[in-house]
Structure formats: C-alpha cells, structure tokens
Scaffold this motif. Structure first.
Motif, mmCIF file in Angstrom:
data_model
loop_
_atom_site.group_PDB
_atom_site.id
_atom_site.type_symbol
_atom_site.label_atom_id
_atom_site.label_comp_id
_atom_site.label_asym_id
_atom_site.label_seq_id
_atom_site.Cartn_x
_atom_site.Cartn_y
_atom_site.Cartn_z
ATOM 1 N N ALA A 1 -0.139 -20.804 -8.509
ATOM 2 C CA ALA A 1 1.007 -20.264 -7.766
ATOM 3 C C ALA A 1 1.130 -18.751 -7.905
ATOM 4 O O ALA A 1 1.737 -18.102 -7.047
ATOM 5 C CB ALA A 1 2.297 -20.940 -8.232
ATOM 6 N N ILE A 2 0.547 -18.173 -8.948
ATOM 7 C CA ILE A 2 0.678 -16.727 -9.125
ATOM 8 C C ILE A 2 -0.342 -15.936 -8.309
ATOM 9 O O ILE A 2 -0.191 -14.731 -8.137
ATOM 10 C CB ILE A 2 0.622 -16.309 -10.614
ATOM 11 N N LEU A 3 -1.350 -16.613 -7.775
ATOM 12 C CA LEU A 3 -2.398 -15.894 -7.047
ATOM 13 C C LEU A 3 -1.871 -15.118 -5.835
ATOM 14 O O LEU A 3 -2.211 -13.939 -5.669
ATOM 15 C CB LEU A 3 -3.518 -16.856 -6.627
ATOM 16 N N PRO A 4 -1.033 -15.720 -4.972
ATOM 17 C CA PRO A 4 -0.530 -14.918 -3.845
ATOM 18 C C PRO A 4 0.328 -13.738 -4.294
ATOM 19 O O PRO A 4 0.318 -12.683 -3.649
ATOM 20 C CB PRO A 4 0.315 -15.909 -3.030
ATOM 21 N N LEU A 5 1.027 -13.901 -5.410
ATOM 22 C CA LEU A 5 1.856 -12.809 -5.913
ATOM 23 C C LEU A 5 0.996 -11.638 -6.374
ATOM 24 O O LEU A 5 1.283 -10.473 -6.068
ATOM 25 C CB LEU A 5 2.744 -13.300 -7.054
ATOM 26 N N VAL A 6 -0.079 -11.950 -7.090
ATOM 27 C CA VAL A 6 -0.988 -10.890 -7.545
ATOM 28 C C VAL A 6 -1.651 -10.217 -6.340
ATOM 29 O O VAL A 6 -1.856 -8.995 -6.329
ATOM 30 C CB VAL A 6 -2.030 -11.442 -8.542
ATOM 31 N N ALA A 7 -1.945 -11.005 -5.303
ATOM 32 C CA ALA A 7 -2.535 -10.431 -4.088
ATOM 33 C C ALA A 7 -1.569 -9.439 -3.440
ATOM 34 O O ALA A 7 -1.989 -8.376 -2.966
ATOM 35 C CB ALA A 7 -2.897 -11.542 -3.102
ATOM 36 N N ILE A 8 -0.279 -9.748 -3.431
ATOM 37 C CA ILE A 8 0.716 -8.819 -2.878
ATOM 38 C C ILE A 8 0.741 -7.524 -3.679
ATOM 39 O O ILE A 8 0.760 -6.424 -3.111
ATOM 40 C CB ILE A 8 2.113 -9.478 -2.845
ATOM 41 N N ALA A 9 0.722 -7.638 -5.015
ATOM 42 C CA ALA A 9 0.703 -6.434 -5.854
ATOM 43 C C ALA A 9 -0.543 -5.604 -5.573
ATOM 44 O O ALA A 9 -0.484 -4.373 -5.498
ATOM 45 C CB ALA A 9 0.779 -6.816 -7.333
ATOM 46 N N ALA A 10 -1.684 -6.276 -5.404
ATOM 47 C CA ALA A 10 -2.931 -5.563 -5.125
ATOM 48 C C ALA A 10 -2.854 -4.843 -3.781
ATOM 49 O O ALA A 10 -3.264 -3.680 -3.667
ATOM 50 C CB ALA A 10 -4.108 -6.533 -5.147
ATOM 51 N N LEU A 11 -2.319 -5.514 -2.761
ATOM 52 C CA LEU A 11 -2.208 -4.891 -1.438
ATOM 53 C C LEU A 11 -1.268 -3.685 -1.460
ATOM 54 O O LEU A 11 -1.565 -2.652 -0.850
ATOM 55 C CB LEU A 11 -1.733 -5.921 -0.411
ATOM 56 N N MET A 12 -0.139 -3.820 -2.157
ATOM 57 C CA MET A 12 0.806 -2.699 -2.247
ATOM 58 C C MET A 12 0.184 -1.525 -2.996
ATOM 59 O O MET A 12 0.393 -0.360 -2.634
ATOM 60 C CB MET A 12 2.091 -3.134 -2.943
ATOM 61 N N THR A 13 -0.572 -1.827 -4.036
ATOM 62 C CA THR A 13 -1.214 -0.767 -4.816
ATOM 63 C C THR A 13 -2.303 -0.091 -3.992
ATOM 64 O O THR A 13 -2.430 1.150 -4.010
ATOM 65 C CB THR A 13 -1.785 -1.339 -6.128
ATOM 66 N N LEU A 14 -3.086 -0.877 -3.240
ATOM 67 C CA LEU A 14 -4.106 -0.297 -2.362
ATOM 68 C C LEU A 14 -3.480 0.592 -1.291
ATOM 69 O O LEU A 14 -4.009 1.662 -0.974
ATOM 70 C CB LEU A 14 -4.925 -1.404 -1.700
ATOM 71 N N ALA A 15 -2.349 0.144 -0.736
ATOM 72 C CA ALA A 15 -1.664 0.961 0.279
ATOM 73 C C ALA A 15 -1.230 2.294 -0.309
ATOM 74 O O ALA A 15 -1.360 3.348 0.346
ATOM 75 C CB ALA A 15 -0.460 0.199 0.835
ATOM 76 N N TRP A 16 -0.736 2.276 -1.545
ATOM 77 C CA TRP A 16 -0.343 3.532 -2.199
ATOM 78 C C TRP A 16 -1.558 4.433 -2.438
ATOM 79 O O TRP A 16 -1.513 5.636 -2.164
ATOM 80 C CB TRP A 16 0.384 3.243 -3.510
ATOM 81 N N VAL A 17 -2.657 3.848 -2.960
ATOM 82 C CA VAL A 17 -3.861 4.636 -3.236
ATOM 83 C C VAL A 17 -4.368 5.281 -1.951
ATOM 84 O O VAL A 17 -4.723 6.468 -1.937
ATOM 85 C CB VAL A 17 -4.945 3.754 -3.894
ATOM 86 N N ARG A 18 -4.372 4.516 -0.855
ATOM 87 C CA ARG A 18 -4.837 5.072 0.428
ATOM 88 C C ARG A 18 -3.917 6.184 0.917
ATOM 89 O O ARG A 18 -4.386 7.191 1.458
ATOM 90 C CB ARG A 18 -4.940 3.963 1.468
ATOM 91 N N SER A 19 -2.604 6.001 0.751
ATOM 92 C CA SER A 19 -1.672 7.055 1.191
ATOM 93 C C SER A 19 -1.874 8.327 0.372
ATOM 94 O O SER A 19 -1.773 9.432 0.907
ATOM 95 C CB SER A 19 -0.223 6.571 1.103
ATOM 96 N N GLU A 20 -2.173 8.183 -0.916
ATOM 97 C CA GLU A 20 -2.444 9.356 -1.756
ATOM 98 C C GLU A 20 -3.716 10.070 -1.309
ATOM 99 O O GLU A 20 -3.766 11.303 -1.270
ATOM 100 C CB GLU A 20 -2.584 8.927 -3.231
ATOM 101 N N LYS A 21 -4.739 9.279 -0.955
ATOM 102 C CA LYS A 21 -5.995 9.886 -0.497
ATOM 103 C C LYS A 21 -5.794 10.605 0.831
ATOM 104 O O LYS A 21 -6.341 11.691 1.041
ATOM 105 C CB LYS A 21 -7.082 8.816 -0.374
ATOM 106 N N ARG A 22 -5.001 10.004 1.745
ATOM 107 C CA ARG A 22 -4.723 10.661 3.016
ATOM 108 C C ARG A 22 -3.955 11.957 2.806
ATOM 109 O O ARG A 22 -4.239 12.977 3.445
ATOM 110 C CB ARG A 22 -3.927 9.720 3.933
ATOM 111 N N ALA A 23 -2.973 11.924 1.893
ATOM 112 C CA ALA A 23 -2.183 13.127 1.612
ATOM 113 C C ALA A 23 -3.065 14.219 1.011
ATOM 114 O O ALA A 23 -2.961 15.394 1.383
ATOM 115 C CB ALA A 23 -1.026 12.794 0.675
ATOM 116 N N ALA A 24 -3.957 13.847 0.088
ATOM 117 C CA ALA A 24 -4.858 14.825 -0.529
ATOM 118 C C ALA A 24 -5.826 15.385 0.501
ATOM 119 O O ALA A 24 -6.116 16.591 0.522
ATOM 120 C CB ALA A 24 -5.615 14.184 -1.689
#
Length: 196
Positions: A163-186
């Motif tokens: 049951a925790i797998l989809p939750l961890v996937a959400i955290a991973a997606l949110m973290t990837l979105a942040w990393v990509r936004s930081e790369k775009r800003a840089a």
C-alpha cells in the motif's frame, strides 16, 4: 505552497511520515501473527527507532556533501527496500531488516524534506508555511496510524507494505518535478548571463 520546492518538501515530510507510521504500527501485530513472540515485536520496534534517529547525527552532512535530491531519493529507496524485504519473508530477521530500512528511509525523507521546506519560503512566511506543513503531516500520519490495524486484519502484512508503493511514487514524482524546475531556473539564469 504551490511551488515545486514546497510540494516536494511537503510530499517527502508527509509521505515519509505516513508510510513509516502505517508499517511501523502494523509491524508488531504482524510479527506476532506470524508466530513470533511479543518480545520480538518490541525488539523490532527498538531497531526501527535506531534506524529513525541514529542517522540524524550524519544526515545533515550527507545533504551537504551529496545534495538534497540524492538524500531524498535514498530515503525513498530505503522505504522501498522495506517493502521488498517484508514481502520476501516473514522471518524475525526480515522484520528487523525491513523496519530498520523503514526507519532510515523516514529519516532521510524527513530531514531532507524539512531542509527543503526551510528553503521554500521567505522569513516572513515561515510561521504560516511550517504551520500548514505540520498540520498536513500530523493529519495524514494520524490517518495512517489508524488505518494500520484494519488494513493488516483485512488484507495482511504484505498488502500493508504494498500500500505504500503509490505514496512513495507520489513523493518521487514531486521531487523530480522540483529537481527539473531547479534545472530550468539554473539554465534560464545561465542563458540570461551569457546573453547580456
């Protein structure tokens, strides 16, 4: 609060706490149901607590050395390792290893998420942002704690961990979105500098 950095911080804090509480609360009950003693259940939780808090002595150093994204993703990977170990075996050793990995995973996600949250707002916004983030985390963690027993009773130990797998996937997606936004800003900042 809608910024990728804030969403990633809250996702890591909330999901790290929710997955940890769901599995941790169910673990001693599951251990006893698998034929292990009550003392084993207590010892499993003790080692889980070591995994949760002992890394705090060096998690900040890991963040400084490797950066926030690797520490956050390591926390998610350790949480997934907990699931894999728990599904693979119900031996006492598997319970110890799974819950220790869960504790480590929570520590990396919580400390990393808290550090990220502190970077996500201006000083004047601190009280409001941290208050909202904590309210969300405590509310979701309470729900996960209350859900642990019924999920374990109706579905079983392996399913609680799945049951925790989809939750961890959400955290991973949110973290990837942040990393990509930081790369775009840089990249945008670098382009502006070279263009001027």
């Amino acid at each position: 609060m809608r910024q990728p950095i804030s969403l990633a911080a809250i996702a890591n804090n909330v999901i790290g706490g929710a997955t940890m509480m769901l599995v941790m609360t169910a673990a001693p009950l599951a251990a006893v149901a698998c034929g292990h003693g009550i003392g084993d259940g207590a010892n499993i939780i003790q080692w889980h607590l070591v995994g949760m808090y002992a890394p705090s002595f060096f998690t900040g150093h890991l963040i400084k050395r490797f950066g926030l994204p690797p520490v956050l993703f390591a926390g998610m990977a350790l949480t997934l390792a907990c699931t894999a170990i728990a599904i693979a075996s119900t031996s006492v050793v598997a319970f110890y290893l799974a819950l220790f990995c869960l504790g480590l995973g929570w520590n990396f996600m919580f400390v990393g998420g808290t550090t990220l949250l502190a970077q996500s707002h201006r000083p004047a916004e601190r009280a409001r942002v941290q208050g909202v983030a904590e309210m969300i985390r405590y509310g979701v963690t309470a729900l996960a704690t209350l859900a642990a027993g019924p999920l374990l009773e109706h579905y079983g130990w392996a399913e609680v961990n799945l049951a925790i797998l989809p939750l961890v996937a959400i955290a991973a997606l949110m973290t990837l979105a942040w990393v990509r936004s930081e790369k775009r800003a840089a990249s945008g900042a670098a382009s502006a500098l070279t263009g001027s």
